[in-house]
Design a protein around this motif. Structure first.
Motif, PDB file in Angstrom:
ATOM      1  N   TRP A  20      -1.877   1.467  -3.187  1.00  0.00           N
ATOM      2  CA  TRP A  20      -0.497   0.627  -3.528  1.00  0.00           C
ATOM      3  C   TRP A  20       0.205   1.488  -5.882  1.00  0.00           C
ATOM      4  CZ3 TRP A  20       1.502  -3.885  -1.163  1.00  0.00           C
ATOM      5  CH2 TRP A  20       0.335  -4.155   0.103  1.00  0.00           C
ATOM      6  N   PRO A  72       7.760  -0.681   1.854  1.00  0.00           N
ATOM      7  CA  PRO A  72       7.268  -1.677   2.631  1.00  0.00           C
ATOM      8  C   PRO A  72       6.436  -0.407   3.712  1.00  0.00           C
ATOM      9  CG  PRO A  72       9.151  -2.445   2.716  1.00  0.00           C
ATOM     10  CD  PRO A  72       8.914  -1.537   1.166  1.00  0.00           C
ATOM     11  N   LEU A 105       6.641  -6.447   6.386  1.00  0.00           N
ATOM     12  CA  LEU A 105       6.871  -6.188   5.130  1.00  0.00           C
ATOM     13  C   LEU A 105       7.501  -6.341   4.672  1.00  0.00           C
ATOM     14  CD1 LEU A 105       3.530  -3.825   4.818  1.00  0.00           C
ATOM     15  CD2 LEU A 105       3.274  -6.346   4.679  1.00  0.00           C
ATOM     16  N   ARG A 149       7.276  -9.857   2.392  1.00  0.00           N
ATOM     17  CA  ARG A 149       6.730  -9.361   0.965  1.00  0.00           C
ATOM     18  C   ARG A 149       5.562 -10.099   0.403  1.00  0.00           C
ATOM     19  NH1 ARG A 149       8.526  -4.470  -1.308  1.00  0.00           N
ATOM     20  NH2 ARG A 149       7.452  -4.675  -3.234  1.00  0.00           N
ATOM     21  N   SER A 161       1.927 -10.185   1.803  1.00  0.00           N
ATOM     22  CA  SER A 161       1.232  -8.705   1.723  1.00  0.00           C
ATOM     23  C   SER A 161      -0.391  -8.679   1.689  1.00  0.00           C
ATOM     24  CB  SER A 161       1.562  -7.971   0.835  1.00  0.00           C
ATOM     25  OG  SER A 161       1.750  -8.144  -0.809  1.00  0.00           O
ATOM     26  N   TRP A 193      -2.113  -9.426   5.035  1.00  0.00           N
ATOM     27  CA  TRP A 193      -1.920  -8.194   5.389  1.00  0.00           C
ATOM     28  C   TRP A 193      -2.603  -7.383   4.903  1.00  0.00           C
ATOM     29  CZ3 TRP A 193       0.027  -3.455   5.450  1.00  0.00           C
ATOM     30  CH2 TRP A 193      -0.491  -2.328   6.046  1.00  0.00           C
ATOM     31  N   GLY A 194      -3.117  -6.454   3.896  1.00  0.00           N
ATOM     32  CA  GLY A 194      -3.448  -5.525   3.039  1.00  0.00           C
ATOM     33  C   GLY A 194      -4.540  -6.158   2.982  1.00  0.00           C
ATOM     34  N   LEU A 207       3.608 -11.747  10.269  1.00  0.00           N
ATOM     35  CA  LEU A 207       4.442 -10.880   9.644  1.00  0.00           C
ATOM     36  C   LEU A 207       5.563 -10.807  10.409  1.00  0.00           C
ATOM     37  CD1 LEU A 207       3.208  -7.283   8.758  1.00  0.00           C
ATOM     38  CD2 LEU A 207       3.663  -9.587   7.194  1.00  0.00           C
TER      39      LEU A 207
END
Length: 404
Positions: free
Chosen positions: A76, A207, A273, A277, A280, A283-284, A341
């Motif tokens: 990231w 993204p 993404l 945002r 995130s 998701w991450g 998402l």
């Protein structure tokens, strides 16, 4: 002609930068994690084979957290600030050295609960990362507060990891339960650092670049599973113990891994993404379970291959569960992390839940089907889920042209 980038001012990269892809340095960085993941997978496979899967799982998840979190932080950061100049490359090399030290410490952590080597490797990686954040603070005034929060939070928690070692050495954290609780507390604080740091100003991660980076790491972990299964098959070949059981498990494992790859890359992560945002983090962070399950599956496949020619302390049913549980976790999390998402998840929820339910029941049939049979059945259910997903998706009739 190639140009020399001795020093470039570190500034936030645009979030809509066209054609943003993984750099050669990022790909090289990922290779060091192959060693670390392989070390963790091998140790977990030994625990499963010895009939101590539950005990080995705690150590495996702790070591894998360190591996995953180090990769996450680099990925990231690079998406937001990669300058690819000399200082950036050298600090990346320092982080790569830390990964290799961590990998060297995995056997001691798995066998004796000695996390000194893992923690030292983690420290080396964090020194490189903190230096990068301090460089952002010095060269990008608009992101200074965010960068200093990152640097301060990471540094404080590194003290916490060494404090954990000290307390264990002094007998204050004598029980495994107390050590695990301390680890979980530190891990939660680690996960909180990005959320706290970016409350001042969010970083400019790209993204589609992030989605590609996660996809590449997924492929690395699938490759680890292939490597683990191949290692078991190689030992069988050396002992001239090739049987139908070995052939069925090897073929079933290949189909299973191919199906999981197919399902993962059916998800439109990059576009999702970009549009959401704010989601995130889910998701991450959810990929910790996805990545860990793939690594654990590699350990399960290795043990399944090994049991075709050797007596193991683990029961055949336990070996079947060593494949079924990671597969089920992967399937559920792939659906869960991508669903927020998009308006309509690519993988139908009902099919995903049904597939997981069936896969978790299959090991109960091990006394009749054997490990080869349950492995093949798990692969068949996963392949069927791929077929259902493709059948339920809109048909794209556009064909690629010669120019792409």
């Amino acid at each position: 002609m190639a140009t020399s980038r001795i020093r470039v001012r570190m500034r936030a990269r645009p979030i809509d930068e066209p054609h943003r892809a993984s750099s050669q340095l990022e790909l090289l960085f990922d290779l060091t994690f192959v060693v670390a993941v392989a070390a963790a997978t091998v140790q977990f496979a030994h625990s499963i084979a010895d009939g101590h899967a539950a005990d080995g799982l705690a150590g495996f998840l702790q070591v894998f957290f360190a591996i995953w979190w180090a990769w996450m932080n680099f990925t990231w950061f690079a998406s937001s600030y990669d300058t690819d100049d000399v200082p950036y490359r050298l600090l990346t090399m320092l982080q790569m050295a830390g990964v290799l030290v961590l990998a060297a410490g995995v056997p001691a952590a798995a066998d004796h609960g000695d996390y000194l080597g893992v923690t030292i490797g983690y420290l080396i990686m964090r020194i490189g990362l903190v230096s990068q954040w301090l460089r952002v603070a010095a060269e990008e005034p608009s992101d200074r507060r965010t960068a200093l929060r990152y640097a301060g939070g990471i540094s404080a928690l590194q003290v916490g990891w060494f404090l954990r070692l000290f307390l264990v050495d002094q007998g204050v954290l004598s029980s495994s339960g107390a050590q695990l609780l301390f680890f979980v507390a530190l891990a939660i604080l680690e996960l909180a650092v990005p959320w706290w740091a970016e409350r001042t100003r969010a970083t400019n991660w790209h993204p589609h670049h992030i989605a590609e980076r996660y996809g590449l790491f997924t492929i690395i972990l699938l490759g680890e599973s292939v490597l683990a299964a191949t290692a078991g098959a190689q030992r069988a070949l050396e002992a001239s113990e090739v049987t139908w059981s070995l052939i069925v498990i090897s073929a079933g494992g290949l189909v299973l891994l191919f199906a999981l790859w197919w399902l993962y890359f059916l998800q439109p992560a990059g576009a999702g993404l970009a549009e959401r945002r704010d989601r995130s983090y889910l998701w991450g962070y959810g990929h910790y379970g996805i990545f860990a399950s793939l690594a654990a599956l590699g350990a399960g496949l290795e043990v399944a291959v090994e049991q075709t020619g050797h007596h193991l302390e683990a029961s055949p049913t336990a070996v079947s569960y060593a494949i079924a549980i990671p597969t089920s976790v992967f399937l559920m999390l792939v659906w869960a992390v991508h669903a927020p998402l998009v308006e309509t998840p690519t993988i139908p929820a009902a099919a995903s839940f049904a597939g997981v339910f069936i896969i978790l029941l299959l090991p109960l049939a091990t006394p009749w089907l054997g490990v080869p049979g349950t492995t093949a059945a798990t692969a068949a259910v996963s392949a069927l889920l791929v077929a259902v997903t493709i059948a339920s998706a809109p048909i794209d009739r556009e064909t690629p042209t010669a120019s792409g």
